[in-house]
Design a protein around this motif. Structure first.
Motif, short mmCIF file in Angstrom:
data_model
loop_
_atom_site.label_atom_id
_atom_site.label_comp_id
_atom_site.label_asym_id
_atom_site.label_seq_id
_atom_site.Cartn_x
_atom_site.Cartn_y
_atom_site.Cartn_z
N ILE A 255 0.83 -1.21 0.00
CA ILE A 255 0.00 0.00 0.00
C ILE A 255 0.86 1.26 0.00
CG2 ILE A 255 -2.03 -1.10 1.02
CD1 ILE A 255 -1.16 0.04 3.74
N ASP A 256 2.05 1.17 -0.57
CA ASP A 256 2.91 2.35 -0.69
C ASP A 256 2.20 3.49 -1.43
OD1 ASP A 256 4.85 0.90 0.55
OD2 ASP A 256 6.34 1.08 -1.03
N ASP A 257 1.39 3.13 -2.44
CA ASP A 257 0.69 4.16 -3.20
C ASP A 257 -0.32 4.92 -2.34
OD1 ASP A 257 2.09 3.48 -5.48
OD2 ASP A 257 0.57 2.08 -6.19
N ALA A 258 -0.73 4.34 -1.22
CA ALA A 258 -1.66 5.01 -0.32
C ALA A 258 -0.94 5.77 0.77
CB ALA A 258 -2.61 3.98 0.31
N VAL A 259 0.22 5.29 1.19
CA VAL A 259 0.90 5.88 2.35
C VAL A 259 1.93 6.93 1.95
CG1 VAL A 259 2.33 5.38 4.38
CG2 VAL A 259 0.50 3.80 3.71
N LEU A 260 2.74 6.65 0.96
CA LEU A 260 3.82 7.58 0.61
C LEU A 260 3.33 9.00 0.28
CD1 LEU A 260 6.17 5.26 -1.51
CD2 LEU A 260 6.54 6.10 0.82
N ALA A 265 8.40 15.63 2.85
CA ALA A 265 9.80 15.34 2.52
C ALA A 265 10.60 15.06 3.79
CB ALA A 265 10.41 16.50 1.74
N ARG A 266 10.37 15.85 4.83
CA ARG A 266 11.09 15.66 6.09
C ARG A 266 10.72 14.32 6.73
NH1 ARG A 266 15.40 15.15 8.75
NH2 ARG A 266 15.27 15.57 11.01
N GLN A 267 9.45 13.98 6.67
CA GLN A 267 9.02 12.69 7.24
C GLN A 267 9.65 11.52 6.49
OE1 GLN A 267 4.82 13.37 6.94
NE2 GLN A 267 4.64 14.16 9.04
N LYS A 268 9.77 11.65 5.20
CA LYS A 268 10.43 10.60 4.43
C LYS A 268 11.90 10.47 4.82
CE LYS A 268 7.41 10.87 0.39
NZ LYS A 268 7.28 11.21 -1.04
N GLU A 269 12.53 11.61 5.07
CA GLU A 269 13.94 11.59 5.50
C GLU A 269 14.08 10.86 6.83
OE1 GLU A 269 15.37 15.55 5.69
OE2 GLU A 269 15.34 15.87 3.51
N LEU A 270 13.19 11.17 7.77
CA LEU A 270 13.25 10.53 9.09
C LEU A 270 13.03 9.02 8.98
CD1 LEU A 270 11.26 13.13 11.24
CD2 LEU A 270 13.70 12.58 11.45
N VAL A 274 15.75 5.66 9.77
CA VAL A 274 15.53 4.53 10.69
C VAL A 274 15.16 3.25 9.93
CG1 VAL A 274 14.93 5.98 12.65
CG2 VAL A 274 13.13 5.23 11.07
N GLY A 275 15.20 3.31 8.59
CA GLY A 275 14.96 2.11 7.79
C GLY A 275 13.51 1.72 7.64
N PHE A 276 12.61 2.70 7.69
CA PHE A 276 11.17 2.40 7.62
C PHE A 276 10.47 3.15 6.49
CE2 PHE A 276 11.98 0.79 11.85
CZ PHE A 276 11.11 -0.29 11.95
N LEU A 277 11.18 3.52 5.45
CA LEU A 277 10.54 4.20 4.34
C LEU A 277 10.14 3.19 3.27
CD1 LEU A 277 9.67 6.82 2.96
CD2 LEU A 277 11.95 6.94 1.93
N GLY A 278 8.85 3.11 3.00
CA GLY A 278 8.34 2.23 1.95
C GLY A 278 8.18 0.80 2.39
N ASN A 279 7.69 0.00 1.44
CA ASN A 279 7.40 -1.42 1.67
C ASN A 279 6.34 -1.58 2.76
OD1 ASN A 279 7.66 -4.14 1.09
ND2 ASN A 279 9.23 -4.46 2.66
N TYR A 280 5.27 -0.82 2.62
CA TYR A 280 4.15 -0.89 3.57
C TYR A 280 3.16 -1.93 3.07
CZ TYR A 280 6.34 3.51 4.87
OH TYR A 280 7.25 4.45 5.25
N LEU A 297 4.25 8.70 12.70
CA LEU A 297 5.06 9.88 12.42
C LEU A 297 4.18 11.01 11.87
CD1 LEU A 297 7.78 11.31 12.19
CD2 LEU A 297 8.09 10.19 9.96
N VAL A 298 3.17 10.65 11.08
CA VAL A 298 2.31 11.65 10.46
C VAL A 298 1.30 12.23 11.45
CG1 VAL A 298 0.58 12.06 8.66
CG2 VAL A 298 2.54 10.58 8.19
N TYR A 299 0.72 11.37 12.29
CA TYR A 299 -0.45 11.79 13.06
C TYR A 299 -0.21 11.98 14.55
CZ TYR A 299 -2.78 10.63 8.71
OH TYR A 299 -3.15 10.58 7.40
N LEU A 300 0.98 11.65 15.05
CA LEU A 300 1.27 11.81 16.47
C LEU A 300 2.45 12.75 16.67
CD1 LEU A 300 0.96 8.10 17.74
CD2 LEU A 300 -0.81 9.88 17.73
N PRO A 301 2.61 13.29 17.86
CA PRO A 301 3.78 14.13 18.14
C PRO A 301 5.07 13.36 17.91
CG PRO A 301 2.14 14.39 19.86
CD PRO A 301 1.67 13.25 19.01
N LEU A 302 6.12 14.06 17.51
CA LEU A 302 7.39 13.40 17.20
C LEU A 302 7.93 12.63 18.39
CD1 LEU A 302 9.55 13.04 15.00
CD2 LEU A 302 10.68 15.10 15.89
N SER A 303 7.75 13.17 19.59
CA SER A 303 8.25 12.49 20.79
C SER A 303 7.54 11.16 20.99
CB SER A 303 8.04 13.37 22.02
OG SER A 303 6.67 13.67 22.20
N GLU A 304 6.23 11.09 20.69
CA GLU A 304 5.49 9.84 20.84
C GLU A 304 5.90 8.83 19.76
OE1 GLU A 304 3.64 9.06 23.39
OE2 GLU A 304 4.16 11.02 24.22
#
Length: 378
Positions: A255-260, A265-270, A274-280, A297-304
């Motif tokens: 479901i990369d086409d739905a999530v990516l 851009a900053r979220q993709k970098e983060l 940590v090795g979690f970009l894509g392959n959803y 990462l998208v919907y919660l505070p960065l600390s959480e």
């Protein structure tokens, strides 16, 4: 039925032992192997001696002299050998192989390239890798044997791709090969169809004497006897073997086409860091952990989000937020699935059977998405 009788007679002449099974045509499904008597777990069903296998050692000198191992795969050389060294000895075996028309109808590798645009992301990624392998072998074969046409070779290459077994014995002769080159074509055994449930698949083993197939459960007369090709989703089965299972416990959809698209851009970098970009992925159990990481990462505070990454527990309220947003994302993706199905049904590219297979695949994907949405709503 005459071709099956000829195959059985030829198999016996080659020292192939069948116990309580035989190949039969299956309505709408080609050929399979069925039980002819009651079978118990661990019963020996099939023994194929090494002398009947087609492996790297049986490839003719005509082929190996022009296609050395450094430039071509065993897969590629077996395909060339199938075309150039196919004596009458193999005629009974060849008679039950899929025709070129069958292969062209089912294997995306052979389809009109415009149909590739309708493949799911995972299937398309696998196809591109497969095309690269084929092109490398074809270039070598075309240079060595210019009389062989591309379509002739693609047919032989596809047969090897769909009908070989992973072949490894205690002999150093097979172990010194690259893993991808440890393959063997073997008569009768190549008629055993695939089940996604390993517990239902017969046990296949090789030793220096040959191949044996033993039952893993009871069978009654008339039951189809299966093996398991591996824990593969339907995108893999479609691309590599040219079929889809109606019930596949390992099926999944990317479901990369739905999530990516929802990631900045900053979220993709983060996520990359940590090795979690894509392959959803999404399967019968819902979305994967990688997807959960991305959505947090998208919907919660960065600390959480960092707390979740560090495994410091899950908050029910936060999970409800993620689930709510995930439902919305999947509903949009489900709508896009329906649009793809509509485009395929309106298309006249390729064969009707090829388009039907694509529609079926996307409907399976839609079903997976629907079940996940229902689970999130419940």
């Amino acid at each position: 039925m005459e071709v099956y009788e000829d195959l059985l007679n030829w198999a016996r002449d080659q020292g192939i032992e069948l116990n309580g099974i035989e190949p039969r045509p299956l309505p709408g499904r080609g050929i399979g192997v069925v039980a002819t008597k009651s079978i118990k777990p661990n019963d020996l069903l099939l023994r194929v001696p090494t002398s009947s296998l087609r492996t790297h050692k049986t490839i003719s000198k005509q082929v190996t002299s022009k296609l050395p191992s450094v430039s071509t795969t065993v897969h590629g050389r077996l395909a060339a050998d199938f075309l150039l060294n196919n004596p009458p000895l193999y005629s009974a075996w060849n008679a039950v192989l899929p025709s070129r028309e069958d292969v062209w109808a089912s294997m995306p590798l052979t389809w009109d390239r415009h149909l590739h645009d309708f493949l799911p992301r995972t299937a398309l990624t696998l196809l591109k890798k497969q095309e690269s392998k084929f092109d490398r072998d074809w270039q070598a074969v075309h240079h060595a044997f210019p009389s062989i046409t591309r379509n002739e070779y693609m047919y032989a290459w596809a047969l090897v791709n769909t009908r070989t077994f992973y072949y490894e014995t205690s002999s150093s002769d097979t172990r010194k090969l690259h893993r991808d080159d440890r393959i063997a074509l073997q008569p009768v055994a190549d008629l055993l169809n695939h089940t996604s449930n390993p517990a239902d698949g017969c046990k296949v083993s090789f030793d220096t004497e040959g191949c044996t197939v033993r039952a893993s459960r009871e069978y009654l007369p008339g039951d189809e006897v299966y093996i398991c090709y591996g824990n593969h989703g339907n995108d893999f089965l479609l691309t590599e073997y040219g079929f889809l299972l109606e019930e596949n416990i390992w099926d999944e959809v990317c479901i990369d086409d739905a999530v990516l698209p929802i990631l900045s851009a900053r979220q993709k970098e983060l996520l990359e860091e940590v090795g979690f970009l894509g392959n959803y992925m999404l399967d019968k159990n819902g979305v994967c952990y990688r997807t959960q990481v991305a959505l947090r990462l998208v919907y919660l505070p960065l600390s959480e989000w960092r707390r979740f990454l560090d495994g410091e527990g899950e908050d029910q309220a936060q999970q409800e937020v993620v689930d709510r947003e995930l439902r919305s994302i999947l509903r949009k993706y489900r709508a896009s699935v329906s649009k793809v199905i509509g485009k395929i049904e309106d298309s006249d590219v390729g064969q009707a059977s090829q388009r039907d297979m694509l529609v079926l695949r996307w409907r399976q994907i839609g079903g997976l998405v629907d079940r996940t949405i229902e689970g999130l709503s419940g």
